[in-house]
Design a protein around this motif. Structure first.
Motif, PDB file in Angstrom:
ATOM      1  N   PRO A 133      35.840  10.567   5.941  1.00 53.96           N
ATOM      2  CA  PRO A 133      35.583  11.886   6.530  1.00 53.96           C
ATOM      3  C   PRO A 133      34.217  12.426   6.117  1.00 53.96           C
ATOM      4  O   PRO A 133      33.601  11.946   5.165  1.00 53.96           O
ATOM      5  N   HIS A 134      33.745  13.441   6.837  1.00 54.90           N
ATOM      6  CA  HIS A 134      32.501  14.122   6.461  1.00 54.90           C
ATOM      7  C   HIS A 134      32.602  15.602   6.808  1.00 54.90           C
ATOM      8  O   HIS A 134      33.156  15.983   7.834  1.00 54.90           O
ATOM      9  N   SER A 135      32.047  16.420   5.922  1.00 56.11           N
ATOM     10  CA  SER A 135      31.919  17.850   6.200  1.00 56.11           C
ATOM     11  C   SER A 135      30.883  18.449   5.263  1.00 56.11           C
ATOM     12  O   SER A 135      30.743  18.014   4.124  1.00 56.11           O
ATOM     13  N   ILE A 136      30.174  19.454   5.752  1.00 55.79           N
ATOM     14  CA  ILE A 136      29.270  20.187   4.872  1.00 55.79           C
ATOM     15  C   ILE A 136      30.067  20.952   3.819  1.00 55.79           C
ATOM     16  O   ILE A 136      29.575  21.243   2.740  1.00 55.79           O
ATOM     17  N   GLY A 137      31.325  21.250   4.134  1.00 49.82           N
ATOM     18  CA  GLY A 137      32.241  21.840   3.157  1.00 49.82           C
ATOM     19  C   GLY A 137      32.919  20.707   2.407  1.00 49.82           C
ATOM     20  O   GLY A 137      33.897  20.118   2.889  1.00 49.82           O
ATOM     21  N   VAL A 138      32.405  20.365   1.225  1.00 51.09           N
ATOM     22  CA  VAL A 138      32.832  19.156   0.508  1.00 51.09           C
ATOM     23  C   VAL A 138      34.340  19.125   0.291  1.00 51.09           C
ATOM     24  O   VAL A 138      34.978  18.069   0.364  1.00 51.09           O
ATOM     25  N   GLY A 139      34.939  20.289   0.067  1.00 53.71           N
ATOM     26  CA  GLY A 139      36.367  20.351  -0.201  1.00 53.71           C
ATOM     27  C   GLY A 139      37.248  20.018   0.996  1.00 53.71           C
ATOM     28  O   GLY A 139      38.462  19.895   0.853  1.00 53.71           O
ATOM     29  N   LEU A 140      36.636  19.865   2.171  1.00 55.89           N
ATOM     30  CA  LEU A 140      37.405  19.509   3.372  1.00 55.89           C
ATOM     31  C   LEU A 140      37.382  18.009   3.634  1.00 55.89           C
ATOM     32  O   LEU A 140      38.018  17.535   4.582  1.00 55.89           O
ATOM     33  N   GLU A 141      36.665  17.259   2.817  1.00 56.16           N
ATOM     34  CA  GLU A 141      36.512  15.825   3.041  1.00 56.16           C
ATOM     35  C   GLU A 141      37.674  15.036   2.427  1.00 56.16           C
ATOM     36  O   GLU A 141      37.618  14.603   1.279  1.00 56.16           O
ATOM     37  N   TYR A 142      38.713  14.868   3.203  1.00 55.98           N
ATOM     38  CA  TYR A 142      39.853  14.046   2.794  1.00 55.98           C
ATOM     39  C   TYR A 142      40.445  13.446   4.054  1.00 55.98           C
ATOM     40  O   TYR A 142      40.617  14.152   5.057  1.00 55.98           O
ATOM     41  N   PRO A 143      40.768  12.144   4.056  1.00 56.65           N
ATOM     42  CA  PRO A 143      41.224  11.502   5.296  1.00 56.65           C
ATOM     43  C   PRO A 143      42.668  11.773   5.675  1.00 56.65           C
ATOM     44  O   PRO A 143      43.108  11.423   6.766  1.00 56.65           O
ATOM     45  N   GLY A 144      43.422  12.406   4.765  1.00 60.17           N
ATOM     46  CA  GLY A 144      44.813  12.749   5.047  1.00 60.17           C
ATOM     47  C   GLY A 144      45.008  14.251   5.012  1.00 60.17           C
ATOM     48  O   GLY A 144      44.054  15.024   4.942  1.00 60.17           O
ATOM     49  N   VAL A 145      46.265  14.670   5.045  1.00 62.90           N
ATOM     50  CA  VAL A 145      46.558  16.098   5.046  1.00 62.90           C
ATOM     51  C   VAL A 145      47.993  16.298   4.576  1.00 62.90           C
ATOM     52  O   VAL A 145      48.790  15.352   4.522  1.00 62.90           O
ATOM     53  N   SER A 146      48.331  17.513   4.249  1.00 64.82           N
ATOM     54  CA  SER A 146      49.669  17.852   3.783  1.00 64.82           C
ATOM     55  C   SER A 146      50.755  17.395   4.762  1.00 64.82           C
ATOM     56  O   SER A 146      50.636  17.604   5.975  1.00 64.82           O
TER      57      SER A 146
END
Length: 434
Positions: free
Chosen positions: A335-348
Motif C-alpha cells: 500500500p501507499h499513502s502520504i498518511g503513513v498510518g494508513l499504509e496497511y494491506p489489510g483491515v479490521s
C-alpha cells in the motif's frame, strides 16, 4: 480452530505456572480466574467469538492458541472487574486527558455552506488533544494495565506513523515495563520526530526493512519466540482474536463520549460519523457505539492506494480473515499513502463485516486531496491535523453538498499533525515545482 475448554485450561495453567514461581499468580488463583471467566462467558447472551460474519477468527499455529486463550480470559475478566474499570477510568481522565472535546468547527462549517447560506454543521472529535497526540493512547494504556495483570514485564509492538509507538512507550514508562518498538526503515525516515520521542520515553526502536506491514510481521515473530516473557501490544484492530475485539473495546470510549457530548450540545445524536481508515482502530472506536443506530451514517475514508475495503478481496493476513490488497495469485500488494498510518494491506475484520453487510460506507481520497484538507483546517480553524485524519476531512468536499441544512457531522480528528509538518512542506514544494 476450536479447542477443548479443559485442554485450554491445562495449557493456560501450564503457560502461567512459571509466573507463579515469580509471585505473579499461583495455581489456585489461576483456577479461580478460569472459573470466573467461564461463568462470565456462560452468562453472556452473545459470547465473544472473534467472528464477524465470515471475517475474523484465529488463523494461527497451534502454539499460539493457548497464549491467545490466556489473553482472552484476562480481557474478559478485566472488562467485568470493577476495580480494573475504575483504575482505567482514572488513567483515561488524569493521564490521557479524557474526555476529548467535541469541537464545533464554525469557520469550516461556514466554508461548506451553500450559496443560500445553508449546509451541515461540522464538529471535530479532538483526539489530537489527548496525551501523546492521538487516539492510540486509549488502547495502549489499557493494554499495558492488562499486561501487569497477566504478569508480563516486557512489551513488543509495531508502529507505522509512530503514534502507536509513542503511546506504547509512554504507557510502558508509566507502568515500568520494558518496551521494544519495531518500525519500518521507510517509516523511520518519514516519521523521525516520533522515533526521537519513543527513544526519549525509554523504548528501544528496531528498524525493519520495509514499512509497517513488515514491522508488524517482525514484531509478531519476536513475540512468538518469547511467549513466556513478552506481550505483543497491538495498536490496530487486526490480527487473531481477541486482538481486534480488544483494541476496538478500548477505543470505543471515543464513540461513547460522542453520544454523551452530542446529547449535551444539541439534544440528539450525530447524523453522520466520518473517520479515516487504515487498519481501523480510530474508525471502530468512533463507530461501534452507533452500529445499532441505523439512522446514523457511518462513513470510513481510505487512502486511494491503500484501500483494502474499497478495492481489496477477501483473504487471510496476520492471523485473521478480512479484505486485503492482493494480486490474482494472492500475493500482498504494497500500500501507499502520504498518511503513513494508513499504509496497511489489510483491515479490521469488523469493518470488513460492516462493509459487506452495508451498515457502513467506504470511499477513497488521494494524497493531494488530503494535503488540501490539511491546509484548509490549519487556515480556517488553527488546528494542525495528522495527515491520516485529513483523508476524512477531505471527504467533506464531496459529502457536504449532498447534506440537508443543519445535518450534524462529526469528524474524528484522530491525531495531531506536528509529525507531518516537514512532509507537507516538501510535498507542497514538489507540487509548486511540477
Amino acid at each position: 480452530m476450536a479447542s477443548n475448554p479443559n485442554n485450554v485450561f491445562l495449557q493456560v495453567v501450564d503457560k502461567l505456572s512459571g509466573a507463579a514461581g515469580q509471585g505473579v499468580l499461583d495455581s489456585k488463583s489461576l483456577t479461580t480466574r478460569w472459573l470466573m471467566t467461564q461463568t462470565l462467558l456462560d452468562q453472556t447472551e452473545k459470547p465473544v467469538t472473534g467472528k464477524f460474519g465470515r471475517f475474523g477468527g484465529k488463523v494461527v499455529p497451534e502454539t499460539l492458541i493457548s497464549c491467545l486463550s490466556i489473553l482472552e480470559a484476562e480481557l474478559t475478566l478485566a472488562l467485568h472487574d470493577t476495580d480494573f474499570q475504575e483504575e482505567l477510568a482514572t488513567e483515561l481522565r488524569d493521564y490521557v486527558g479524557r474526555e476529548s472535546p467535541l469541537y464545533y468547527a464554525k469557520r469550516l462549517t461556514e466554508y461548506y455552506k451553500k450559496s443560500e447560506g445553508k449546509g451541515p454543521e461540522i464538529y471535530l472529535k479532538r483526539e489530537d488533544l489527548v496525551h501523546t497526540g492521538a487516539h492510540k493512547i486509549n488502547n495502549a494504556i489499557a493494554q499495558a494495565m492488562l499486561v501487569k495483570r497477566i504478569g508480563r514485564k516486557s512489551i513488543v509492538a509495531a508502529t507505522g506513523a509512530g503514534q502507536h509507538g509513542v503511546a506504547t512507550a509512554a504507557a510502558c514508562a508509566k507502568l515500568s515495563l520494558e518496551c521494544t518498538i519495531f518500525m519500518g526503515s521507510i517509516d523511520i525516515e518519514r516519521q523521525s520526530s516520533n522515533v526521537l520521542l519513543m527513544k526519549n520515553l525509554g523504548a528501544q526502536v528496531k528498524a525493519v526493512d520495509g514499512s509497517f506491514k513488515d514491522a508488524m510481521s517482525e514484531a509478531i515473530r519476536n513475540w512468538v519466540g518469547s511467549l513466556e516473557t513478552r506481550y505483543f501490544l497491538s495498536g490496530t484492530a487486526v490480527g487473531p482474536h481477541p486482538c481486534p475485539t480488544m483494541v476496538r473495546e478500548f477505543q470505543s470510549i471515543i464513540g461513547k463520549e460522542i453520544r454523551k457530548q452530542a446529547k449535551e450540545k444539541w439534544g440528539g445524536e450525530p447524523d453522520v460519523l466520518l473517520a479515516c481508515v487504515g487498519s481501523g482502530s480510530n474508525a471502530l472506536g468512533m463507530f461501534h457505539e452507533f452500529i445499532g443506530d441505523e439512522d446514523v451514517r457511518l462513513i470510513g475514508i481510505e487512502a486511494s492506494h491503500s484501500a483494502s475495503l474499497s478495492r481489496g478481496d477477501v483473504g487471510v493476513y496476520h492471523g485473521t480473515m478480512s479484505y486485503l490488497l492482493q494480486d490474482e495469485e494472492g500475493q500482498i500488494i504494497g500500500p501507499h499513502s502520504i498518511g503513513v498510518g494508513l499504509e496497511y494491506p489489510g483491515v479490521s475484520p469488523e469493518l470488513s463485516f460492516l462493509k459487506e453487510s452495508g451498515r457502513a460506507e467506504f470511499y477513497t481520497i488521494t494524497d493531494d486531496e488530503a494535503l488540501d484538507a490539511y491546509e484548509r483546517l490549519c487556515r480556517l480553524e488553527g488546528i494542525i491535523p495528522a495527515l491520516e485524519a485529513c483523508h476524512a476531512l477531505a471527504y467533506l468536499d464531496k459529502l457536504c453538498p449532498t447534506l440537508d441544512d443543519g445535518t450534524k457531522v462529526v469528524v474524528n480528528c484522530s491525531g495531531r499533525g506536528d509529525k507531518d509538518a516537514a512532509a507537507v512542506i516538501m510535498r507542497k514544494q514538489d507540487r509548486l515545482g511540477s
